[in-house]
Every structure is written in structure tokens, then in C-alpha cells.
Design an enzyme around this catalytic site. Sequence first.
Site, short mmCIF file in Angstrom:
data_model
loop_
_atom_site.label_atom_id
_atom_site.label_comp_id
_atom_site.label_asym_id
_atom_site.label_seq_id
_atom_site.Cartn_x
_atom_site.Cartn_y
_atom_site.Cartn_z
CB SER A 36 30.53 47.20 0.08
OG SER A 36 30.46 48.48 -0.53
CE1 TYR B 138 30.69 44.56 -4.81
CE2 TYR B 138 29.81 46.69 -4.16
CZ TYR B 138 30.81 45.74 -4.08
OH TYR B 138 31.89 45.94 -3.27
CE LYS C 74 30.95 43.07 -1.55
NZ LYS C 74 32.01 42.19 -1.02
#
Length: 256
Positions: free
Chosen positions: A148, A161, A165
Site C-alpha cells: 500500500s 496497518y 505494509k
Amino acid sequence: MPALPDSFRLDGRVALVTGASRGIGEAMARALADAGAHVVVTSRKQEAVDAVAASIREDGGQATGRALHVGHADELADAVAEIADAHGGLHVLVNNAATNPVYGPVEETDERAFDQIMGVNLKGPFLLAKAALPHLSKDGGSIVNVSSIGGVTPETGLGVYSVSKAALLSLTQVMAKEWGRHGVRANAVCPGLIQTDFSRALWDDEQTLGRFTRNLPAGRIGVPGDLAGLAVFLASDASAYCTGGVFTVDGGYLVA
Ligand SMILES: NC(=O)c1ccc[n+]([C@@H]2O[C@H](COP(=O)([O-])OP(=O)(O)OC[C@H]3O[C@@H](n4cnc5c(N)ncnc54)[C@H](OP(=O)(O)O)[C@@H]3O)[C@@H](O)[C@H]2O)c1
């Protein structure tokens, strides 16, 4: 549609795509099948992946649905072995499934959420790639890890998160560095805001969407199909000299 150059074709190759029942994973699975691969469409729900696989077959492609929960660490090696055995090998692994059960400041993220995020977004891809390595190395395989833009620069409210990533980007580079000698390539894809269920809160209302797109060079958010061509490129011999790469598909977000 014009024919793909031969180097983009995936005829005779088997591709495993995680999180392929909808969104980016589904778009990638459909594109890989269009390029000639037999795609093993996986997600947690057998019914959902069966529906996508059936639809790919209706469109003339080759696909099989198989339930695979990326957070179930102890099941992943057997699943890869079974898939490779059933389809005569495994040439492409797309680690696309991810989870984010929390939104908010990092101090409010509890240990359970941390473990869940890391389990699905990092440990799962690590274990799947390790299990796939002996199969991928037979024929010059390719790993595509869906990270991401949050892995490049952390997103507000998506702290852990983003960490998962960023670690996936690093893992991709480690795999590229260490597995080149096995003939295996590994590359990472970093989507920006793509219109899927996963990101609904960021595009569902006009105001939030407007704030996001106002200064975005592309002037719009992405759709899953925006990732399709890159998936085929990275899976195929067209990208034979690409490994350890970080490919952003973000409408220019990181330069805006
Ligand atoms: N959308 C964005 O704006 C955006 C931006 C940057 C990066 N990404 C990344 O792109 C990837 C795909 O996201 P998306 O937006 O396409 O999401 P999505 O539309 O919500 O799809 C997620 C897919 O993953 C599956 N899945 C969820 N948890 C799973 C698990 N534990 N094991 C196996 N499959 C699981 C879901 O199917 P089931 O419910 O059937 O399991 C579904 O097929 C993710 O890695 C995400 O981090 C997305």
C-alpha cells in the site's frame, strides 16, 4: 482488444491469488486468467471464490476456487502443496489478502488487533511464499505482494496497518535479494485509494472523497481494474528483469 505481446502471456502457468473473491484480488485474478493462466481463486469463503472462478470459466478462462484463510498459519503450507499438486505446479503467487480491523491512533490499537493485522498482512504472505518457493523455483516463478502507499508513508488512523505494509515491502526486497538465485522474482504493488469495500469509509461520502481527489494528479480515485495490467506484467516474462521493485498505482498521490 489488441492481442498481448507473447512475453505477457501466462499460458500453462498456475497462479494463486489470495483475497480474490472481490476488489483488487478479483481484478488481478481475472486479468491473469485473461492472459492464459490457470488461476486458483482464494479467500476465506468457498462460496464466494467458487462464484468468481465460475465467472472466469464462463468468460473462457481457467480457474478453480479454494477457501484459504491467510490468518490460519498452520494451514498455509499444506494448502500450497495441495494446490501445486492438483494443478501440476505453481508459477505465480499473489499475496493480496489483508485486513485492518481498527481505525484510529496507534495507542488505541490493542494487542489482539496488532496480532491479527500482522498475522494476515505479513506472516501469511511470508508463510505462503516460503511454502511456494520450491514450486516457484522450478520454472522461474514470480511473487507479487500487494502492499500500500501506507507502506511507503504511514496513513493517519492506519498506523499498525501501515507498519504491516512497510514490513511487507521489506519482506519483498528480502525475498528478491535471497531468491534470485532460485530463479524467483518478488515485487511489491502499492495501491493508492482504490474503490473497494475495504476502503469504503474513505470514498463513501462526497466530502471525504473531494478532499482526497482535490490535489490528486489523476483527479479521481482508482478502481480495481487499474491494478490488472500491472499484475499481468509482474507475473509474466514481460517483467523478467524486474525484482525487488516497488510499483505505485496511486493516481500520483505520493507526488501530489
Ligand atoms: N482499496 C484500497 O484503497 C487499497 C489501498 C491500498 C492497499 N490496498 C490493499 O489491496 C489489497 C486488496 O484490498 P481490497 O481493497 O481489494 O479489499 P476488499 O475489496 O475488501 O477485498 C479483500 C479480499 O480479501 C479477502 N480476505 C479478507 N481477509 C482474508 C483472510 N484473512 N484470508 C484470506 N482472504 C481474506 C476477502 O474475501 P473474503 O471476505 O471472502 O475472505 C476479499 O476477497 C489489500 O492487501 C489491501 O491492503 C487496498
